[in-house]
Design a protein around this motif. Structure first.
Motif: not given
Length: 159
Positions: A70-98
């Motif tokens: 449920t924790t997914m780093p957002i990196t510049e190129d989507g690689r595991s060692q890319g430049k970190l731009l942010g993180i998404v966790t299960g608390r960042d979204y609600r499927l019923s409202r988005m």
């Protein structure tokens, strides 16, 4: 199969055990397996659930179903060692409202709001940072803000 063997070999090494590398593999494969085990740092996890900033909520849901994380780093190129731009966790979204086409950049926690640690951080220091800041995970980055590892609260419980 090699990934399963590598996980087993790490677990054996952590317990002071011994593992064998079978000669039926190419020399390159043997060397790669040894390298993966030697590069392992207890409690420091290389993320296998990364997305680029062009991803959508649909991509987040698909990756969660595929990897179970449920924790997914957002990196510049989507690689595991890319430049970190942010993180998404299960608390960042609600499927019923988005909408599933919602860009990940609209709901991720951006890098400037994240607490991160440097590559020199020890596991004890990472543990202190996680507990002091009530975090579930701590990104470990290099001097150029490239993601190196993630340390998770759950990992620290088992160490």
């Amino acid at each position: 199969r090699q990934r399963q063997m590598c996980i087993r070999d790490r677990a054996l090494a952590q317990q002071g055990g011994l593992s064998f590398i079978y000669g039926s593999q190419s020399v390159e494969d043997q060397a790669a397996m040894v390298g993966r085990v030697k590069d392992h740092k207890a409690g420091f996890v290389r993320s296998d659930s990364n997305l680029p900033p062009t991803a959508t909520l649909r991509d987040v849901v698909a990756l969660k179903e595929k990897r179970g994380h449920t924790t997914m780093p957002i990196t510049e190129d989507g690689r595991s060692q890319g430049k970190l731009l942010g993180i998404v966790t299960g608390r960042d979204y609600r499927l019923s409202r988005m909408n599933l086409d919602e860009p990940v950049t609209n709901f991720m926690t951006p890098r400037e709001k994240l607490i991160v640690a440097s590559a020199e951080t020890s596991l004890k220091e990472a543990n202190d940072i996680i507990w002091d800041n009530k975090l579930n995970s701590l990104p470990i980055v290099d001097g150029e803000d490239n993601l190196l590892y993630m340390v998770f609260r759950l990992s620290l419980i088992h160490i």
